[in-house]
Design a protein around this motif. Structure first.
Motif, PDB file in Angstrom:
ATOM      1  N   UNK A  55      25.194 110.999 -18.396  1.00 38.06           N
ATOM      2  CA  UNK A  55      25.817 111.507 -17.397  1.00 38.06           C
ATOM      3  C   UNK A  55      27.046 112.457 -17.825  1.00 38.06           C
ATOM      4  N   UNK A  56      27.592 111.865 -18.813  1.00 36.62           N
ATOM      5  CA  UNK A  56      28.884 112.655 -19.641  1.00 36.62           C
ATOM      6  C   UNK A  56      28.489 113.777 -20.251  1.00 36.62           C
ATOM      7  N   UNK A  57      27.492 113.640 -20.859  1.00 36.93           N
ATOM      8  CA  UNK A  57      26.770 114.698 -21.686  1.00 36.93           C
ATOM      9  C   UNK A  57      26.007 115.870 -20.884  1.00 36.93           C
ATOM     10  N   UNK A  58      25.532 115.282 -19.992  1.00 31.46           N
ATOM     11  CA  UNK A  58      24.808 116.258 -19.026  1.00 31.46           C
ATOM     12  C   UNK A  58      25.963 117.259 -18.132  1.00 31.46           C
ATOM     13  N   UNK A  59      26.775 116.214 -17.595  1.00 28.67           N
ATOM     14  CA  UNK A  59      27.776 117.198 -16.819  1.00 28.67           C
ATOM     15  C   UNK A  59      28.676 118.192 -17.714  1.00 28.67           C
ATOM     16  N   UNK A  60      29.093 117.539 -18.990  1.00 31.07           N
ATOM     17  CA  UNK A  60      29.716 118.435 -19.709  1.00 31.07           C
ATOM     18  C   UNK A  60      28.943 119.745 -20.369  1.00 31.07           C
ATOM     19  N   UNK A  61      27.561 120.090 -19.709  1.00 30.66           N
ATOM     20  CA  UNK A  61      27.089 121.358 -20.128  1.00 30.66           C
ATOM     21  C   UNK A  61      27.381 122.221 -18.854  1.00 30.66           C
ATOM     22  N   UNK A  62      27.805 121.607 -18.083  1.00 27.84           N
ATOM     23  CA  UNK A  62      27.989 122.919 -16.575  1.00 27.84           C
ATOM     24  C   UNK A  62      29.562 122.714 -16.239  1.00 27.84           C
ATOM     25  N   UNK A  63      30.299 121.761 -16.509  1.00 29.20           N
ATOM     26  CA  UNK A  63      31.368 121.484 -16.190  1.00 29.20           C
ATOM     27  C   UNK A  63      32.240 121.169 -17.476  1.00 29.20           C
ATOM     28  N   UNK A  64      33.497 121.904 -17.774  1.00 25.43           N
ATOM     29  CA  UNK A  64      34.569 121.094 -18.641  1.00 25.43           C
ATOM     30  C   UNK A  64      35.026 120.019 -18.200  1.00 25.43           C
ATOM     31  N   UNK A  65      35.016 119.082 -18.857  1.00 29.43           N
ATOM     32  CA  UNK A  65      35.525 117.757 -18.374  1.00 29.43           C
ATOM     33  C   UNK A  65      36.937 117.589 -18.976  1.00 29.43           C
ATOM     34  N   UNK A  66      37.824 117.236 -17.886  1.00 27.42           N
ATOM     35  CA  UNK A  66      38.960 117.188 -18.381  1.00 27.42           C
ATOM     36  C   UNK A  66      39.857 115.831 -18.183  1.00 27.42           C
ATOM     37  N   UNK A  67      41.034 115.577 -18.613  1.00 26.13           N
ATOM     38  CA  UNK A  67      41.439 114.251 -18.596  1.00 26.13           C
ATOM     39  C   UNK A  67      41.937 113.877 -17.173  1.00 26.13           C
ATOM     40  N   UNK A  68      41.352 112.598 -16.795  1.00 22.30           N
ATOM     41  CA  UNK A  68      41.684 112.221 -15.262  1.00 22.30           C
ATOM     42  C   UNK A  68      40.642 112.561 -14.383  1.00 22.30           C
ATOM     43  N   UNK A  69      39.551 113.367 -14.837  1.00 20.71           N
ATOM     44  CA  UNK A  69      38.187 113.698 -14.007  1.00 20.71           C
ATOM     45  C   UNK A  69      37.438 112.412 -13.789  1.00 20.71           C
ATOM     46  N   UNK A  70      37.064 112.118 -12.716  1.00 18.80           N
ATOM     47  CA  UNK A  70      36.204 111.084 -12.308  1.00 18.80           C
ATOM     48  C   UNK A  70      34.565 111.180 -12.144  1.00 18.80           C
ATOM     49  N   UNK A  71      33.911 110.390 -12.422  1.00 22.69           N
ATOM     50  CA  UNK A  71      32.396 110.508 -12.338  1.00 22.69           C
ATOM     51  C   UNK A  71      32.038 109.119 -11.529  1.00 22.69           C
ATOM     52  N   UNK A  72      31.498 109.493 -10.139  1.00 19.31           N
ATOM     53  CA  UNK A  72      30.890 108.374  -9.459  1.00 19.31           C
ATOM     54  C   UNK A  72      29.732 108.345  -9.905  1.00 19.31           C
ATOM     55  N   UNK A  73      28.917 107.276 -10.185  1.00 19.25           N
ATOM     56  CA  UNK A  73      27.842 107.185 -11.194  1.00 19.25           C
ATOM     57  C   UNK A  73      26.781 106.928 -10.306  1.00 19.25           C
ATOM     58  N   UNK A  74      26.671 106.555  -8.889  1.00 13.49           N
ATOM     59  CA  UNK A  74      25.624 106.464  -8.077  1.00 13.49           C
ATOM     60  C   UNK A  74      25.638 104.946  -7.624  1.00 13.49           C
ATOM     61  N   UNK A  75      24.986 104.982  -6.446  1.00 16.11           N
ATOM     62  CA  UNK A  75      24.927 103.581  -5.618  1.00 16.11           C
ATOM     63  C   UNK A  75      23.615 102.810  -5.750  1.00 16.11           C
ATOM     64  N   UNK A  76      23.433 101.482  -5.727  1.00 13.12           N
ATOM     65  CA  UNK A  76      22.419 100.950  -5.807  1.00 13.12           C
ATOM     66  C   UNK A  76      21.759 100.600  -4.282  1.00 13.12           C
ATOM     67  N   UNK A  77      20.431 100.036  -3.983  1.00  9.56           N
ATOM     68  CA  UNK A  77      19.922 100.010  -2.580  1.00  9.56           C
ATOM     69  C   UNK A  77      21.131  99.130  -1.915  1.00  9.56           C
ATOM     70  N   UNK A  78      20.540  99.106  -0.447  1.00  8.09           N
ATOM     71  CA  UNK A  78      21.648  98.293   0.364  1.00  8.09           C
ATOM     72  C   UNK A  78      22.556  99.017   1.370  1.00  8.09           C
ATOM     73  N   UNK A  79      22.653 100.296   1.095  1.00  4.98           N
ATOM     74  CA  UNK A  79      23.475 101.210   1.851  1.00  4.98           C
ATOM     75  C   UNK A  79      23.161 100.954   3.218  1.00  4.98           C
ATOM     76  N   UNK A  80      24.444 100.952   4.028  1.00  2.19           N
ATOM     77  CA  UNK A  80      24.326 100.856   5.527  1.00  2.19           C
ATOM     78  C   UNK A  80      25.567 101.265   6.200  1.00  2.19           C
ATOM     79  N   UNK A  81      25.542 101.084   7.564  1.00  2.17           N
ATOM     80  CA  UNK A  81      26.665 101.693   8.140  1.00  2.17           C
ATOM     81  C   UNK A  81      27.809 100.661   8.136  1.00  2.17           C
TER      82      UNK A  81
END
Length: 203
Positions: free
Chosen positions: A155-181
């Protein structure tokens, strides 16, 4: 700083929402006003009737990078946290139906609770981290980063192709199953490798 978030990064979660399993990362962004820190309560917004929880591991970037080779990606973060990507599912469904961006459903104020950060040196393997979410004492989501379709370094490598990653930037990496209200009055608790890092209420 900016927040870059990854959707559908666990196979079973993509399937539970009837989405195709992606062949490249699904990326969206959130402003810093989406962050909810210090286990402050989440206030249910009046523009939605269907807010869903999505617990995920969060990476904090610690140096500036662009076009980062995957073999060097591990050098660009030293800390991890647990976060929740609250999603206004009703608004998201409406946006999808119209072919519109998701930001209203994903990036509203307080949509991204974030725990304190833990040095990655405290973990044996960042690619095999156990994490979970409980609501009112009942376990609703369980995940392990070994099941990520696109792992952290990718993800870090992929995102850095499109966006310059800077100090303090956050990457939310995705959620597993079980989402709900969630509903007003709910008590949410999140753990990462046995450490309780999230502990707040919905008001």
């Amino acid at each position: 700083m900016k927040i870059l978030a990854i959707g559908r990064n666990y196979v079973d979660h993509a399937k539970e929402l009837n989405n195709p399993v992606p062949t490249e990362p699904v990326v969206f962004s959130m402003p810093d006003s989406a962050l909810l820190k210090s286990n402050n309560d989440f206030y249910y917004p009046d523009f939605s009737n269907d807010i869903h929880h999505e617990v995920e591991v969060v990476v904090k970037i610690n140096r500036v990078g662009k076009n980062i080779p995957i073999e060097f990606a591990h050098r660009y973060y030293e800390e991890l946290a647990l976060g929740i990507d609250f999603t206004a599912r009703d608004i998201q469904a409406e946006c999808k139906k119209k072919g519109l961006p998701w930001e209203k459903a994903k990036a509203f104020d307080g949509a991204a609770p974030i725990s304190k950060f833990i040095p990655k040196t405290q973990f044996k393997d960042v690619n095999a981290l156990n994490f979970s979410l409980n609501i009112n004492g009942k376990r609703v989501q369980v995940g392990n980063t070994s099941d990520l379709i696109f792992p952290i370094d990718y993800l870090i490598s992929y995102l850095s192709k499109y966006f310059t990653l800077k100090i303090g930037d956050l990457i939310y990496t995705g959620t597993p199953e079980g989402v709900g209200p969630v509903k007003i009055g709910d008590h949410l608790e999140g753990e990462l490798e046995g450490q309780k890092l999230l502990d707040f209420h919905v008001r």
